[in-house]
Design an enzyme around this catalytic site. Structure first.
Site, short mmCIF file in Angstrom:
data_model
loop_
_atom_site.label_atom_id
_atom_site.label_comp_id
_atom_site.label_asym_id
_atom_site.label_seq_id
_atom_site.Cartn_x
_atom_site.Cartn_y
_atom_site.Cartn_z
N HIS A 50 0.69 -1.19 0.16
CA HIS A 50 0.19 -0.21 0.14
C HIS A 50 0.99 1.25 -0.11
CE1 HIS A 50 -3.89 -2.02 0.58
NE2 HIS A 50 -3.39 -2.74 1.45
N SER A 339 -4.07 -4.98 8.61
CA SER A 339 -3.78 -4.10 7.14
C SER A 339 -3.31 -2.64 7.53
CB SER A 339 -4.73 -4.53 6.08
OG SER A 339 -4.42 -3.80 4.86
C1 LIG Z 1 -7.59 -10.75 4.11
C2 LIG Z 1 -6.34 -10.14 4.45
C3 LIG Z 1 -5.66 -9.09 3.43
C4 LIG Z 1 -4.51 -8.35 3.57
N1 LIG Z 1 -4.07 -7.66 2.76
C5 LIG Z 1 -2.80 -6.88 3.04
C6 LIG Z 1 -2.25 -6.13 1.97
O1 LIG Z 1 -2.68 -6.25 0.65
N2 LIG Z 1 -1.25 -5.38 2.08
C7 LIG Z 1 -0.69 -5.31 3.53
O2 LIG Z 1 0.31 -4.52 3.83
N3 LIG Z 1 -1.46 -5.86 4.50
C8 LIG Z 1 -2.44 -6.63 4.19
N4 LIG Z 1 -3.07 -7.51 5.33
C9 LIG Z 1 -2.47 -7.50 6.58
C10 LIG Z 1 -1.21 -8.56 6.72
O3 LIG Z 1 -1.20 -9.59 6.19
C11 LIG Z 1 -0.77 -8.49 8.23
O4 LIG Z 1 -0.87 -7.11 8.81
C12 LIG Z 1 0.33 -9.05 8.35
O5 LIG Z 1 0.51 -10.41 7.80
C13 LIG Z 1 0.91 -9.46 9.90
O6 LIG Z 1 1.90 -10.02 10.01
P1 LIG Z 1 2.51 -10.78 11.59
O7 LIG Z 1 3.95 -11.06 11.30
O8 LIG Z 1 2.26 -9.58 12.51
O9 LIG Z 1 1.43 -12.05 11.71
P2 LIG Z 1 1.64 -13.42 11.27
O10 LIG Z 1 1.82 -13.55 9.84
O11 LIG Z 1 0.43 -14.10 11.74
O12 LIG Z 1 2.61 -13.88 12.18
C14 LIG Z 1 2.76 -14.23 13.66
C15 LIG Z 1 3.22 -15.61 13.70
O13 LIG Z 1 3.53 -15.84 15.10
C16 LIG Z 1 3.22 -17.53 15.27
N5 LIG Z 1 2.88 -17.55 16.59
C17 LIG Z 1 1.63 -17.30 17.34
N6 LIG Z 1 1.62 -17.83 18.44
C18 LIG Z 1 2.82 -18.22 18.64
C19 LIG Z 1 3.32 -18.98 20.02
N7 LIG Z 1 2.43 -19.02 21.03
N8 LIG Z 1 4.62 -19.28 19.84
C20 LIG Z 1 5.47 -19.15 18.68
N9 LIG Z 1 4.96 -18.70 17.48
C21 LIG Z 1 3.69 -18.14 17.51
C22 LIG Z 1 2.29 -17.52 14.26
O14 LIG Z 1 2.40 -19.00 13.76
C23 LIG Z 1 2.66 -16.87 13.01
O15 LIG Z 1 3.45 -17.38 12.16
C24 LIG Z 1 -4.19 -8.46 5.13
C25 LIG Z 1 -4.68 -9.02 6.19
C26 LIG Z 1 -5.65 -10.22 5.54
C27 LIG Z 1 -6.39 -10.84 6.66
#
Ligand SMILES: Cc1cc2nc3c(=O)[nH]c(=O)nc-3n(C[C@H](O)[C@H](O)[C@H](O)COP(=O)(O)OP(=O)(O)OC[C@H]3O[C@@H](n4cnc5c(N)ncnc54)[C@H](O)[C@@H]3O)c2cc1C
Length: 484
Positions: A50, A339
């Site tokens: 974005h 997002s």
């Molecule tokens: C439908 C959808 C569309 C989206 N589109 C966009 C987009 O186009 N552009 C954009 O910028 N953002 C987008 N987003 C948002 C984006 O996907 C998220 O903000 C981002 O992926 C979050 O990443 P994260 O690493 O914080 O979470 P996650 O990818 O969930 O990583 C967290 C990790 O922690 C691990 N974990 C959890 N609990 C434990 C535990 N107890 N012990 C060890 N490990 C653990 C999980 O297994 C996971 O791998 C979208 C989201 C959705 C749902």
């Protein structure tokens, strides 16, 4: 201490933080509960980089998105060999009365520092986006928006962090966090205990539980589901840019999404759900997405859809939570990363490094930081001439395993060498099994390559980790078949 910093969660947030911290003379440990990185929210999203519009100028996520977009475009995509394309975005209106709303989005975007915003009229749209619906009157053109493969983004970040000395331990679900009298944290994960002075919580949907485990029950994550529907590659050029309507109350609305693999996508919905593992799709979701998409591009039909999935946004209020929890010295939360978290992640990482420094972590740069990562070869992305050259150099490129997506045995072996241990890990890295036949023709072949490359019994080869093995009885497996 095992490490200076333990990061919980190897999604794009944790992976980006690990890479950022790996610039410094530190012991970094990334703990992930799944068999591989990128199996959480970071695998199920729209893959949009974005630009930063559609966020209030006062929001943390707004400015982190603009900075993340800049870092991806100007540094990371090139350095890490990502398949990033700066395709641009249109936010369209159907009623001239909505023009002030478009002007407001433009003004707010400019306040955040988004460059090149321009309102374009119906004539411009007809010349540049001939498939858009006849009722669309005007649009805001956002040139700096782009697309990339979300999971390959995570893998690139993790691989580069590991190359720079960070430790990665998968299948390590954090189940308890203790705070010993001498300070720091003891983190129990997968039956082992890891120690560090600082703990960064990037656990996505489970970040509220990890924060509470560490002694700071300060927020709750509510999953907000988004259903997405992938269209056949033959519709690749249905639009030239990402197409958005005006934002809805809780989301950016139903979009036409270009993807870095070619297949356009339509979606996502945005509905709050209870279960953090509820990745079901529904007839209602399909109807909502089709109606929204056909308003933008009327020629889209249900028969264009080849696949679908749902992802859950980890929502904790309106904005990201990125802060040191003062009641638990050493705990930094990077939570509520809804997002545009995929885009913002590199900027979140820089912010987290700054918070850790303020809390006393010594950030002394390494003499050598390996900034660059070679771009993996994907036959589906190269010309016929380049394919021929690769086959001459290494005949395994001519051994096509996945016919739908043109993936060779060589690419699958490279994916396994770079960290894949499951069928999904191979799919996300290479696209093998991601085509029309969904792996009907190539899965057994890929399983044999996994067996050979990782030295596993076939009963240990799984779709996405323990519990998802495909073969229970080795005697039923045709071991004499040709496999490489
Ligand atoms: C439908 C959808 C569309 C989206 N589109 C966009 C987009 O186009 N552009 C954009 O910028 N953002 C987008 N987003 C948002 C984006 O996907 C998220 O903000 C981002 O992926 C979050 O990443 P994260 O690493 O914080 O979470 P996650 O990818 O969930 O990583 C967290 C990790 O922690 C691990 N974990 C959890 N609990 C434990 C535990 N107890 N012990 C060890 N490990 C653990 C999980 O297994 C996971 O791998 C979208 C989201 C959705 C749902």
């Amino acid at each position: 201490m095992n490490a200076d910093v333990i990061i919980v969660g190897a999604g794009i947030t944790g992976a980006s933080i690990a890479r950022e911290l790996s610039r410094y003379k530190l012991k970094i440990l990334l703990l992930e509960k799944e068999a591989e990185p990128a199996f959480g929210v970071s695998k199920s999203n729209s893959g949009i980089v974005h630009a930063g519009t559609q966020n209030p100028p006062s929001s943390l996520k707004g400015w982190l998105c603009v900075e993340g977009n800049r870092l991806i475009r100007e540094e990371i995509a090139g350095d890490l060999g990502l398949d990033f394309s700066e395709c641009g975005q249109l936010i369209v209106i159907f009623d001239p009365a909505d023009l002030p709303e478009l002007e407001k989005i433009k003004k707010e975007g400019e306040e955040l520092g988004v460059k090149g915003l321009e309102i374009v009229d119906r004539g411009w749209l007809e010349a540049n986006e001939p498939n858009l619906g006849p009722d669309i009157k005007a649009a805001l053109l956002v040139p700096s928006a782009g697309i990339l493969s979300p999971y390959r983004f995570v893998y690139a970040m993790v691989e580069n962090a590991v190359k720079n000395g960070a430790g990665l331990r998968t299948s390590r679900k954090v189940s308890a966090i203790r705070k010993p009298a001498g300070g720091g944290f003891e983190v129990v994960a997968g039956g082992e205990v890891f120690r560090a002075k600082f703990l960064v919580n990037a656990a996505g949907l489970y970040a509220d539980e990890i924060s509470a485990m560490a002694g700071a029950p300060t927020f709750t994550i509510t999953p907000r589901k988004g259903e997405e529907y992938l269209l056949d590659k033959k519709r690749e050029h249905i639009v030239n840019r990402l197409v958005f309507p005006l934002p809805a109350k809780n989301s950016k609305g139903i979009l036409i999404i270009k993807t870095s693999d070619g297949n356009p996508m339509i979606g996502p919905t945005a509905h709050e759900v209870r279960g953090k593992e509820d990745l079901s799709t529904s007839d209602e979701g399909l109807a909502e997405v089709l109606a929204g998409a056909r308003r933008l591009v009327p020629s889209i039909s249900k028969s264009d859809i080849i696949s679908y999935f749902a992802g859950l946004r980890p929502v904790a209020g309106k904005d990201f939570i990125i802060r040191h929890e003062d009641t638990v010295p050493g705990l930094v939360n990077a939570a509520g990363i809804q997002s545009p978290g995929l885009t913002a992640a590199p900027a979140i990482a820089v912010m987290v490094a700054g918070i850790l420094k303020k809390q006393g972590l010594n950030l002394e740069r390494k003499e050598e930081f390996h900034r660059l990562r070679p771009r993996p070869v994907h036959l589906f992305q190269v010309s016929d001439e380049e394919t021929r050259r690769l086959i001459v150099k290494n005949p395994a490129y001519g051994d096509i395993v996945c016919r739908c997506e043109l993936v060779s045995a060589k690419e699958i072996r490279e994916a396994l060498k770079s960290g894949a241990v499951t069928l999904d890990g191979v799919k996300f890295r290479t696209r093998a099994q991601a085509g029309r036949c969904h792996g009907g023709f190539c899965t057994t072949r890929i399983m044999k390559i996994i067996q050979e490359e990782l030295g596993l019994p076939v009963t240990a080869v799984s779709k996405r980790g323990p519990g998802s093995e495909l073969i229970k009885d080795e005697r039923k497996w045709p071991s004499d078949e040709h496999s490489s």
